[in-house]
Design a protein around this motif. Structure first.
Motif, PDB file in Angstrom:
ATOM      1  N   GLU A   1       6.279  -8.843 -10.131  1.00 51.29           N
ATOM      2  CA  GLU A   1       5.004  -9.229  -9.532  1.00 51.29           C
ATOM      3  C   GLU A   1       4.399  -8.022  -8.820  1.00 51.29           C
ATOM      4  OE1 GLU A   1       3.199 -12.741  -6.603  1.00 51.29           O
ATOM      5  OE2 GLU A   1       5.353 -12.597  -7.007  1.00 51.29           O
ATOM      6  N   THR A   2       3.112  -7.806  -9.031  1.00 55.47           N
ATOM      7  CA  THR A   2       2.431  -6.650  -8.454  1.00 55.47           C
ATOM      8  C   THR A   2       1.703  -7.048  -7.181  1.00 55.47           C
ATOM      9  OG1 THR A   2       2.138  -5.620 -10.619  1.00 55.47           O
ATOM     10  CG2 THR A   2       0.694  -4.858  -8.849  1.00 55.47           C
ATOM     11  N   PHE A   3       1.872  -6.221  -6.149  1.00 52.45           N
ATOM     12  CA  PHE A   3       1.222  -6.460  -4.867  1.00 52.45           C
ATOM     13  C   PHE A   3       0.395  -5.232  -4.506  1.00 52.45           C
ATOM     14  CE2 PHE A   3       5.080  -8.945  -4.940  1.00 52.45           C
ATOM     15  CZ  PHE A   3       4.690 -10.180  -4.430  1.00 52.45           C
ATOM     16  N   PHE A   4      -0.864  -5.460  -4.138  1.00 52.05           N
ATOM     17  CA  PHE A   4      -1.742  -4.363  -3.747  1.00 52.05           C
ATOM     18  C   PHE A   4      -1.580  -4.089  -2.257  1.00 52.05           C
ATOM     19  CE2 PHE A   4      -3.659  -6.035  -7.591  1.00 52.05           C
ATOM     20  CZ  PHE A   4      -3.924  -4.869  -8.305  1.00 52.05           C
ATOM     21  N   LEU A   5      -1.638  -2.825  -1.897  1.00 50.37           N
ATOM     22  CA  LEU A   5      -1.506  -2.423  -0.506  1.00 50.37           C
ATOM     23  C   LEU A   5      -2.867  -2.498   0.184  1.00 50.37           C
ATOM     24  CD1 LEU A   5       0.800   0.669  -1.083  1.00 50.37           C
ATOM     25  CD2 LEU A   5       1.498  -1.582  -0.241  1.00 50.37           C
ATOM     26  N   ASP A   6      -2.835  -2.804   1.468  1.00 53.80           N
ATOM     27  CA  ASP A   6      -4.068  -2.917   2.237  1.00 53.80           C
ATOM     28  C   ASP A   6      -4.689  -1.537   2.455  1.00 53.80           C
ATOM     29  OD1 ASP A   6      -3.763  -5.642   2.455  1.00 53.80           O
ATOM     30  OD2 ASP A   6      -2.702  -5.533   4.381  1.00 53.80           O
ATOM     31  N   GLU A   7      -6.009  -1.507   2.508  1.00 53.04           N
ATOM     32  CA  GLU A   7      -6.752  -0.291   2.842  1.00 53.04           C
ATOM     33  C   GLU A   7      -7.278  -0.400   4.273  1.00 53.04           C
ATOM     34  OE1 GLU A   7      -6.979   2.450   1.336  1.00 53.04           O
ATOM     35  OE2 GLU A   7      -6.614   2.123  -0.788  1.00 53.04           O
TER      36      GLU A   7
END
Length: 346
Positions: free
Chosen positions: A161-167
């Motif tokens: 599962e892919t998780f995007f990092l916060d900006e």
């Protein structure tokens, strides 16, 4: 403040940036760059003698890049990032890299829950905004790769599962000198992922005196006040993208990078000292850093002086020297300095 301010004659090719006039963009930039000048001052209330480091941190923040810091312990690298996160009112994580660290310790892993009889994702400390990777070269290659993948892709994969990092997301990695035992030096391809490499030195005598008077107490904490927000950082990045770079400045940037690959073409006797020159990523990063330097000064256009102000930190870790250079006690900094002195400034 370490950002260099220089006047530049306005010529017909830089009067207009896209569909807006330079004056309109300048007015907008002056308003939105003010919090970042206050940011430098606010962090400077706590950090003494590291104006260069603070300035480079702000440039990295404005460009979405990352910093590689080299310096001895005790020079306030950790404190600088912690203060920056407080001044932006955003998340901060300090990761101490050790030889027994695993990728899962960094990005997280799947954990089995007997109550529900299913695996759930336990996110790791990489899921924050500002990351201090302390002594990155003490961790093995797999951990370094896990961090650098997150830096480049702004995402991590856990259990398929892919998780995007916060900006905003920024990594500040510290590195021990490679001659120390128990280290795993970063490969050149991985070092190229960093926007800049900053070499942190000791404070001078006056700065050391300030440190003594300010912190030689049992309770010497200095409260850092928030002066901007993550939303303002993202808005500032959009403005940095709109900063105008004239054709003359673009060609100057390309010449600097090309001179590291083919110095003979530029009349430089450096071929025997350079094993590999800077990659195209250096061209991109040098342009972005110059534009960010102009932004903090409140200008809507980048000058050759903006380029020169950041060139050493952008190029020093991308120029790989030969054994002949080491024998002659020449460093990558010496080579970059020679190039900067030789290439004509437009």
């Amino acid at each position: 403040m370490t950002f260099e301010s220089h006047s530049d004659p306005i010529t017909p090719d830089n009067i207009n940036s896209g569909h807006e006039t330079l004056g309109e963009l300048t007015a907008e930039i002056q308003v939105h760059s003010a919090p970042f000048r206050r940011l430098v001052d606010e962090v400077g209330k706590t950090i003494v003698g590291q104006e260069g480091l603070i300035g480079r941190m702000v440039i990295a923040l404005l460009t979405g890049g990352h910093l590689l810091i080299e310096g001895v312990p005790g020079l306030a690298k950790t404190t600088a990032v912690a203060c920056l996160s407080k001044a932006i009112s955003t998340g901060f994580q300090r990761l101490q890299f050790t030889p027994d660290l695993l990728p899962a310790d960094l990005i997280g892993t799947q954990v089995y829950r007997p109550q529900t009889q299913e695996f759930v994702v336990q996110k790791g400390p990489i899921f924050s905004n500002l990351i201090l990777a302390d002594e990155i070269n003490r961790a093995p290659a797999k951990v370094q790769s896990a961090l650098l993948e997150a830096m480049q892709e702004r995402q991590v994969t856990i259990g398929g599962e892919t998780f995007f990092l916060d900006e905003p997301f920024m990594v500040m990695a510290t590195q021990n000198p490679v001659e120390q035992e128990g280290t795993y030096p970063l490969p050149e391809a991985q070092m190229d992922r960093f926007l800049m490499k900053v070499v942190v030195d000791y404070p001078n005598r006056d700065e050391e005196l300030q440190i003594l008077r300010r912190y030689s107490k049992t309770n010497s904490a200095v409260e850092v006040q928030p002066v901007t927000t993550p939303a303002e950082v993202m808005m500032a990045r959009a403005l940095v993208d709109r900063i105008h770079v004239s054709q003359a400045v673009e060609e100057y940037i390309v010449d600097l990078v090309m001179a590291t690959r083919n110095p003979v073409a530029y009349g430089l006797d450096l071929s025997e000292l350079i094993q590999y020159g800077a990659s195209p990523r250096a061209t991109i990063n040098l342009t972005l850093a110059a534009k960010a330097n102009a932004f903090v000064q409140g200008r809507a256009y980048a000058t050759p002086e903006d380029v020169k102000a950041v060139a050493m930190d952008v190029l020093r870790h991308r120029v790989i020297i030969t054994y002949e250079a080491e024998a002659e006690e020449k460093t990558a900094e010496d080579i970059v300095s020679t190039i900067l002195q030789t290439i004509p400034v437009p």
